[in-house]
Enzyme design. Structure first.
Site, PDB file in Angstrom:
ATOM      1  CB  CYS A   2      -5.879   2.774  -1.242  1.00  0.00           C
ATOM      2  SG  CYS A   2      -6.759   1.215  -1.413  1.00  0.00           S
ATOM      3  NE  ARG A  27      -1.819   5.311   2.842  1.00  0.00           N
ATOM      4  CZ  ARG A  27      -2.645   6.410   3.526  1.00  0.00           C
ATOM      5  NH1 ARG A  27      -1.876   7.331   4.260  1.00  0.00           N
ATOM      6  NH2 ARG A  27      -3.887   6.619   3.760  1.00  0.00           N
ATOM      7  CD1 TRP A  74      -2.858  -3.896   1.489  1.00  0.00           C
ATOM      8  CD2 TRP A  74      -5.058  -3.414   2.021  1.00  0.00           C
ATOM      9  NE1 TRP A  74      -3.196  -4.736   2.111  1.00  0.00           N
ATOM     10  CE2 TRP A  74      -4.654  -4.440   2.593  1.00  0.00           C
ATOM     11  CE3 TRP A  74      -6.424  -3.037   2.232  1.00  0.00           C
ATOM     12  CZ2 TRP A  74      -5.395  -5.157   3.643  1.00  0.00           C
ATOM     13  CZ3 TRP A  74      -6.878  -3.785   3.431  1.00  0.00           C
ATOM     14  CH2 TRP A  74      -6.626  -4.891   4.032  1.00  0.00           C
ATOM     15  CG  ASN A  98      -7.967   4.579   1.279  1.00  0.00           C
ATOM     16  OD1 ASN A  98      -8.161   3.186   1.334  1.00  0.00           O
ATOM     17  ND2 ASN A  98      -7.438   5.254   2.159  1.00  0.00           N
ATOM     18  N   GLY A  99     -10.938   2.972   0.514  1.00  0.00           N
ATOM     19  CA  GLY A  99     -12.157   2.769   1.149  1.00  0.00           C
ATOM     20  C   GLY A  99     -12.898   1.441   0.618  1.00  0.00           C
ATOM     21  CD  GLU A 479       3.872  -6.921  19.134  1.00  0.00           C
ATOM     22  OE1 GLU A 479       2.677  -7.121  19.038  1.00  0.00           O
ATOM     23  OE2 GLU A 479       4.794  -6.005  18.203  1.00  0.00           O
ATOM     24  CE  LYS A 483       5.843  -6.025  15.194  1.00  0.00           C
ATOM     25  NZ  LYS A 483       4.311  -6.054  15.609  1.00  0.00           N
ATOM     26  CD  GLU A 486       2.876  -7.664  11.937  1.00  0.00           C
ATOM     27  OE1 GLU A 486       1.990  -6.924  11.244  1.00  0.00           O
ATOM     28  OE2 GLU A 486       3.349  -7.177  13.188  1.00  0.00           O
ATOM     29  CG  HIS A 502      -5.921 -25.472  30.953  1.00  0.00           C
ATOM     30  ND1 HIS A 502      -6.544 -26.198  31.845  1.00  0.00           N
ATOM     31  CD2 HIS A 502      -5.002 -24.771  31.712  1.00  0.00           C
ATOM     32  CE1 HIS A 502      -6.183 -25.720  33.094  1.00  0.00           C
ATOM     33  NE2 HIS A 502      -5.217 -24.806  32.824  1.00  0.00           N
ATOM     34  CE  LYS A 602       3.267   1.800  10.650  1.00  0.00           C
ATOM     35  NZ  LYS A 602       3.771   0.619  11.546  1.00  0.00           N
TER      36      LYS A 602
END
Ligand code: AGP
Length: 607
Positions: A2, A27, A74, A98-99, A479, A483, A486, A502, A602
């Site tokens: 947030c 963010r 958020w 925020n939290g 990675e 990418k 997301e 395997h 973010k």
């Protein structure tokens, strides 16, 4: 994560708050709102979705008032809709948060017994009612806020406003960052210096456990025992980065293209290109005596650490113990004071990584923070800051921060190798000269973008994608998959190429594109064998290799992306570029929100 903004000003604040919230958009969020004290009463406008919706609401129904608080949410508790959007009210109290309030359920039940009626599903509304209840019990606004704060458990950055006082905002911080901006006859509050940039560059960061009484001409800061504390007032560098996209369609695209420059800046901070040496940094440990290096981070930053493990162990013979921070923080890893610990974070605010840092600090281990935000909490709490010089990274998907983190790791590993007697002077000069090639070669790699965009066009039709790599290409496979997931929301999985047989090989068929990251390095032949296993089962291979690899691979591939031949030490840095561009262009074809993908923030400042 947030975003919070507050202003105790002398002109109408609503439009200023919205502009500041726009600087916090990076963010990630899903709703927004503003509240002011208008003609002696609390008033607010809130909207689901992007800030443009809030602006439309304010255009249709403006807010007056020279004091206000604003928020981009958020969602953690409660769906992202207008009802759950902040600010939340209770009688004469307005609040943004925020939290996560961990004890919100018990507090909510207690408040409901006291007759408070909740209008939202959020944990935040509990705080508004707590403050209101203290007011009803006769406390003055500042005391009411303090008493309420002491009842909270969990992570919070808060801004609280009171109907009866248009010269007061109470700010509080326990976890997520919060900064006070000092103006002329006005004061500001924000989640970071970027939000406050248009107003002031004179910033005071609150520390965990601080709460602040903010008035137009005065700020007082206290700790949770109510004792006054002094906090450093500094000139923020955040204000110098008035970031914009330039002529790029997305911040992420701009940041991919900035990499040659910022990789060069970052390397230049750690190696002396002229003398061919890795700089002897003022570290709180002696690499020659360290018995083990612990590394912890989250997401892409963790994958940078994973590459670093290969380098530290191979170049410096230094054992590395690495884990994702959400596991590291609870593992209770036995770690001695003869160890060292590195925490990697673009934002420097990721809750799990910060908790892991604090675990190691509790064990008396010297701590280095590889961060992109020098004013971040991790930077302040580490024994040494090892900055990435990437500049502000606005796109939620990390790109330039990642390659700069790798640049720091490579330089540190060389430094450690020299200190531990495993890299002789001559070899050090060779390695540093090879690092000097990174920026030039990165520019060449980025020129492959048109071909990669064509590959992405096909990839955009996939339902599942597999990424394979060996050795330092294995973290890059992870990675690449991260990418793609997301950004395009296509399911993707990264795997150690040697592990394919395997289990994952059962997935292979003509509908499963397999991206193989394989420069012609020491284990190239092994990876070729894995590709043959894929091809034999009809798998479609997208090979990312170099000229020697392309010449030596006899396989029929769907596509082959050929990078310039390059020294092994810089390959992981530069092979990140094609996987970034592949994910970016796939997402563009998919039409997703590239800079702010759904559900993502973010920086994740909550557990
Ligand atoms: C990277 O593309 C992701 N957005 C995410 O995994 C990120 O790397 C992670 O949340 C860590 O963030 P930090 O570097 O700010 O600590």
């Amino acid at each position: 994560m947030c975003g919070i903004v507050g202003i105790v000003g002398h002109s109408p604040v609503a439009p200023l708050i919205v502009d500041a919230l726009k600087r916090l958009e990076y963010r990630g969020y899903d709703s927004a709102g503003v509240a002011t004290i208008e003609h002696g009463a609390l008033a607010r406008r809130r909207a689901e979705g992007k800030l443009i919706n809030l602006e439309r609401r304010l255009t249709a129904d403006p807010l007056d008032g020279t004091i206000g608080i604003g928020h981009t949410r958020w969602a953690t508790h409660g769906v992202p809709n207008e009802t759950n959007a902040h600010p939340h009210f209770s009688d004469d109290v307005a609040i943004v948060h925020n939290g996560i309030i961990e004890n919100f359920a018990e507090l909510r039940s207690e408040l409901e017994k006291d007759g408070y009626v909740f209008s939202s599903q959020t944990d935040t509304e509990v705080v508004a009612h707590l403050v209101s209840r203290e007011l009803r019990r006769g406390a003055r606004p500042v005391d009411a806020a303090f008493r309420a704060l002491k009842q909270l458990r969990g992570a919070f950055a808060l801004a609280i406003m009171f109907k009866g006082d248009d010269d007061l905002i109470v700010g509080a911080r326990n976890g997520p960052p919060l900064a006070v901006g000092h103006g002329e006859g006005e004061m500001f509050l924000g989640s970071d210096a970027i939000a406050l940039a248009p107003f002031t560059d004179s910033i005071t960061y609150l520390e965990d456990g601080d709460w602040a009484v903010i008035r137009r001409n005065n700020i007082q800061i206290f700790d949770m025992s109510g004792e006054p504390v002094e906090r450093l007032r500094r000139q923020s560098i955040g204000t110098s980065f008035l970031v914009d996209k330039g002529n790029h369609r997305h911040f992420m695209h701009k940041e991919i293209h900035e990499q040659p420059e910022v990789i060069s800046h970052t390397l230049g901070h750690y190696v002396d290109f002229t003398n061919g040496t890795a700089k002897a940094l003022d570290l709180p440990w002696d690499f020659a005596k360290v018995d083990r290096l612990a590394i912890s981070a989250c997401g892409t930053a963790y994958l940078a650490g994973l590459v670093g493990k290969y380098w530290f162990e191979r170049l410096a013979r230094l054992p590395v113990d690495i884990d994702v921070a959400s596991e590291f923080r609870y593992r209770e890893m036995p770690i001695s004071k003869n160890s060292a610990a590195l925490f990697v974070s673009q934002s420097g605010e990721t809750a799990d990584t910060l908790a892991s840092l604090r675990y190691c600090r509790g064990e008396g281990v010297p701590i280095g923070a590889i961060v992109n935000v020098r004013e971040s909490t991790m930077a302040r709490e580490a024994d040494v800051i090892l900055p990435t010089l990437a500049g502000p990274e606005i796109g939620v998907a990390s790109t330039k921060a990642f390659t700069c983190q790798l640049s720091v790791m490579a330089s540190l590993a060389i430094r450690a190798g020299v200190a531990r007697g495993h890299i002789a002077k001559g070899e050090e000069q060779v390695l540093v000269r090879q690092l000097a090639e990174a920026a030039r070669l990165a520019t060449q790699v980025i020129k492959l973008e048109d071909q990669i965009e064509k590959v992405a066009r096909d990839l955009a039709h996939s339902r599942d994608v597999l990424y394979l790599g060996r050795d330092t290409n294995y973290p890059l496979a992870l990675e690449g998959a991260l990418k793609l997931k997301e950004l395009s929301y296509i399911h993707a999985e990264g795997y150690a190429a040697g592990e394919l047989k395997h289990g994952p090989i059962a997935l292979i068929d003509e509908n499963m594109p397999v991206v193989v990251i394989a420069p012609h390095d020491r284990i190239f032949e092994k990876t070729v064998s894995n590709m043959q296993e894929v091809a034999a089962r009809g798998g479609k291979i997208i090979l990312i290799t170099d000229e020697r690899g392309a010449a030596n691979s006899t396989l029929e591939t769907l596509d082959t992306i050929v990078l310039p031949d390059m020294p092994e030490i810089i390959a992981p840095i530069l092979y990140a570029l094609p996987v970034q561009m592949l994910a970016y262009h796939t997402a563009v074809f998919m039409g997703t929100d590239v800079d702010q993908p759904r559900n993502l923030a973010k920086s994740v400042t909550v557990e």
